[in-house]
Design an enzyme around this catalytic site. Structure first.
Site, short mmCIF file in Angstrom:
data_model
loop_
_atom_site.label_atom_id
_atom_site.label_comp_id
_atom_site.label_asym_id
_atom_site.label_seq_id
_atom_site.Cartn_x
_atom_site.Cartn_y
_atom_site.Cartn_z
N ASP A 1 -26.89 -3.43 -4.77
CA ASP A 1 -25.47 -3.82 -5.23
C ASP A 1 -24.47 -2.84 -5.27
O ASP A 1 -23.99 -2.36 -4.04
CB ASP A 1 -25.80 -4.60 -6.34
CG ASP A 1 -26.52 -6.09 -6.12
OD1 ASP A 1 -27.26 -6.03 -5.27
OD2 ASP A 1 -26.50 -6.77 -7.31
N GLU B 1 -33.71 -7.87 -17.47
CA GLU B 1 -33.57 -7.54 -16.23
C GLU B 1 -33.32 -5.97 -16.14
O GLU B 1 -33.97 -5.37 -15.13
CB GLU B 1 -32.33 -8.13 -15.85
CG GLU B 1 -31.95 -7.72 -14.28
CD GLU B 1 -30.45 -8.55 -13.99
OE1 GLU B 1 -30.06 -8.69 -12.66
OE2 GLU B 1 -29.75 -8.96 -15.01
#
Length: 821
Positions: free
Chosen positions: A557, A789
């Site tokens: 990302d 996460e």
């Protein structure tokens, strides 16, 4: 990119053939020019009426050509993106039919709800559980996994991926335990029977809850088949039958509820095609409501094939309720414990680490889902779509896959799935092959696989509209090659049974043509200007609102890349992924005995991409002593507040990119996960001084080292913990990620066993990093009840999405020291 630089046929000069037909020359009849005597050659005169007729006829000819030739070309190009790969489907292999397919028919395949059951068929009978939660004297329905419910914990503490699972949910002072059991006995319908046990207790052992607990168990048919109620008024002590029906797949079926506790049970039917929105509907039109004071227990059993002779429905019901169900659940728990012990061998670890490891594999397997629908695929703006449409639908497809996170990402992600399968193949090779087969069958004719699978209404309901459409120019790391490499190596080392080995070979043999197409898609569409260079397509080179345009297709990302995206870029991580893919393809061809006819090209590509000298020439910066991307870059970029005039002519303040220096082609000087990809790929010789430099980067506290794992970006980077936009906090710019820590630990483990001057150093770093990672993940899970996460690089606290078992479950492989060869 393909097609760039080609001259359009419309731009060419039109020629007419010479009378001899030997060459083409300009036709003089329709040209106005001067001869040597500078006299004009007259244009032939046409009758005005004839000219008008000729014009009209020409118009219709052109229109005909456009309609029948130009448009079909555009249509074929438009639909090529959504054309399936022209080869036999992997899921049509005999090994995925028959007993295998039936054994996986029913399951907890609705990961986005707290408890959801369905079959692996597009239009299934769907079941699920809801309950009324209470917080601050306010009531709300619990159904879909979401943080706003503020459950203290939930997740599968045990699940075998097939016919058993046990889950604990803690909602304020109520502990809800759900168990799932599947059974295939003589006389049952296709897929067998299943049962759900719901056990409600107070969070504090021995204490009764003061308020009545209200549960709702619902059943709905996506195919629209009628659900018949057994009677108007329910008395489960007289008759346990709740509902019955008929389906073409399982035959006649009955749904029963049994309990020895004092419960109030009643229902009302509802009819809706919108299964994904049942929460709202059931609150108005209740399904089967079960009310009682905790503690209480109830068993719900689904019995199929009741119309068959000798189906023995009463006996089967008895085995799926009460004491017999208890016995079966206890037996399944023992089987799970034994298989966990034999598969991962964690005997040297403490009980908290072992229980965390069980929850890791349980949550991952319990999160496997089945989805059916059509992906939305973006098309170029000039695709002549109807007004307002910006996408075309992929073909209807099914996907059986693990998911990263039940509340946040309850759908398939391509690069995540490779990491998931690193665990799953070790637990159940047949489930793993099934999942990978489903993914590879999603390949289109060009060899492209959509990186995010949003299939069906339930999946769509969890995704913001702007993220639904998939872009066929963008890839995703081909992590399935990590798994395939493992399978090849394990096969060579005789770690599989004869049956397993045969099925792996059959799978690879049929999958090879798809893997070739996938490799070639990357090798052609993502290649750079220099031989052996690659770059992730899809970065926005026109954005003014991002500090550094994201490379979403890389999976990393917002990890900093060249400040100005261009075709000059060379992305180090993608180059290393291509080496993995080429090397794996060569290994598969050798395993199949086809290296001469199929593997030669991949062997040559792997040799080129593993060339240490070429790698260093393209990506190693001697002044930094580190590997970097290359591209059009400047470090002098910042976000500044500016007044921006919007479409409504109103001014607003926004953070806008400000470039303070002209970019130039150079290395992109950001040390982080990308810098370690040659180390992860084990390209660096064990006696190279560059290996020592890589170990220095890893172990330096000012760069990547923390007491909780390796951070994603060096503290010395100008992008460290910087926001990418006003609304995008740092994601891969500092926090600790488990998937990359696993890959780095795997290579540390490798170099700690290789002869060379840095073997002992690698071993020391490996043991310390492994301890740090395990300790932090276990601490977070035991304290919060969740897998996370990512993890904060300062204090190790879990961040981002929770119930993110996904690749965070790799901590179990780190515990087991199970790494790829």
């Amino acid at each position: 990119m393909a097609g760039n630089g080609r001259r359009s046929a419309r731009s060419r000069i039109k020629f007419s053939p010479d009378v001899d037909g030997d060459r083409a020359k300009p036709n003089p009849k329709f040209l106005k020019h001067r001869n040597r005597n500078r006299t004009l050659i007259p244009i032939p005169k046409f009758d005005l009426k004839a000219l008008l007729v000729l014009t009209v006829v020409s118009f219709f000819i052109v229109l005909f050509l456009i309609q029948h030739f130009v448009k079909p070309v555009e249509e074929s190009q438009k639909h090529r993106v959504v054309t399936p790969f022209p080869a036999p489907k992997i899921m049509d292999l005999p090994q995925f039919q028959g007993e295998h397919k039936e054994s996986l028919y029913w399951g907890t395949y609705r990961p986005h709800v707290y408890l959801g059951i369905r079959a692996r068929t597009p239009q299934s009978l769907v079941a699920g559980l809801m309950w009324i939660g209470v917080k601050d004297r306010r009531y709300s329905m619990r159904h879909i996994c979401q943080d706003s419910d503020e459950l203290k914990t939930y997740g599968w503490t045990r699940h075998n991926g097939r016919d058993y699972g046990h889950q604990t949910l803690l909602d304020q002072d109520m502990m809800l335990m759900t168990s799932f059991l599947k059974s295939k006995e003589a006389g049952s319908g296709y897929g067998g029977d299943w049962a759900v046990r719901i056990d409600v207790q107070s969070e504090k052992p021995g204490e009764d809850m003061l308020e009545t607990v209200h549960l709702f168990f619902y059943l709905a048919d996506e195919a629209g088949n009628a659900l018949s109620l057994s009677r108007d008024l329910l008395d489960i002590r007289e008759d346990s039958l709740l509902a019955f029906g008929l389906r073409t797949d399982v035959g006649s079926w009955n749904l029963h509820l049994e309990s020895k506790d004092d419960l109030e049970v009643h229902y009302s039917g509802f009819n809706t095609p919108h299964i994904h929105n049942l929460s709202d509907l059931v609150m108005q039109n209740l399904g089967i409501q079960i009310s009682g004071r905790a503690p209480f227990r109830t068993d719900i059993a689904f019995i199929s094939g009741t119309e068959l002779e000798n189906s023995r429905p009463k006996e089967r019901l008895s085995s799926l309720t009460g004491t017999l169900l208890t016995s079966q659940l206890n037996e399944k728990e023992k089987e799970f414990e034994e298989k966990f012990k034999n598969t991962f061998n964690l005997s040297e670890l403490d009980p908290e680490s072992i229980s965390t490891g069980k929850a890791a594999i349980g949550n991952l397997l319990g999160g496997i889902g089945y989805f059916y629908g059509q992906s939305r695929i973006s098309l170029p703006r000039n695709s002549n779509l109807k007004s307002g449409e910006s996408y075309i639908l992929y073909w209807p497809a099914e996907l059986y896959t693990a998911v990263p996170s039940r509340p946040f990402f309850p759908r398939g992600f391509l690069w995540d799935e490779g990491f998931h399968q690193l665990l799953i193949w070790r637990w159940d090779i047949y489930i793993s092959l099934d999942i990978m087969g489903h993914w590879l069958d999603l390949m289109n004719i060009d060899g492209w696989i959509p990186r995010e699978q949003i299939l069906g209404a339930e999946a769509l309901s969890k995704v913001p509209e702007e993220f639904v459409v998939q872009h066929p120019t963008n890839g995703n790391p081909p992590t399935l090659f990590l798994v395939l490499r493992d399978l090849v190596c394990a096969t060579k080392r005789n770690k599989f049974t004869a049956t397993e080995r045969d099925q792996i070979s059959s799978f690879l043999d049929l999958a090879f043509i798809r893997l070739e197409a996938w490799f070639q898609w990357f090798n052609t569409t993502q290649s750079g200007k220099d031989m052996g260079s690659y770059f992730w397509h899809g970065r926005d080179n026109s954005t003014t609102r991002e500090l550094n345009p994201k490379a979403l297709s890389s999976g990393l990302d917002d990890y900093p890349r060249a400040s100005h995206p261009s075709e000059e870029e060379r992305h180090l991580d993608l180059r290393c992924w291509m080496l993995l893919a080429a090397d794996c393809m060569y290994s598969i061809s050798k395993l199949l005995g086809k290296e001469r006819e199929l593997g030669k090209e991949y062997g040559s590509t792997a040799k080129l991409l593993s060339d240490f000298g070429i790698l260093n020439q393209m990506h190693f910066d001697d002044s930094y002593g580190a590997y970097f991307d290359f591209g059009n870059h400047t470090e002098k970029v910042q976000l500044s507040w500016r007044e921006v005039i919007g479409n409504n002519h109103h001014a607003s303040r926004e953070l806008v990119q400000e470039v303070l220096e002209q970019p130039k082609l150079r290395f992109v000087p950001h040390v982080g996960y990308v810098s370690l990809f040659p180390f992860v790929g084990r390209i660096i010789p064990p006696d190279s001084s560059i290996l020592e430099q890589q170990l220095n980067l890893i172990s330096n506290r000012s760069i990547l080292w923390t007491d909780y794992g390796l951070r994603s970006l060096s503290k010395t980077s100008s992008m460290y913990m910087k926001r990418n936009t006003e609304h995008d906090p740092p994601y891969w710019r500092g926090p600790i990620w488990m998937n990359m820590n696993y890959l780095i630990l795997s290579s540390l483990h490798h170099y700690s066993k290789e002869n060379g001057p840095y073997r002992d150093r690698a071993r020391t770093i490996y043991h310390e990093l492994r301890s740090n990672v395990i300790r932090n993940v276990v601490r977070n899970y035991q304290q919060t009840g969740y897998f996370w996460e990512q993890f904060d690089q300062k204090k190790g606290k879990g961040k981002g999405a929770r119930v993110f078992t996904g690749w965070t479950s790799l901590v179990l492989l780190i515990m087991a020291e199970a790494y790829g060869d």
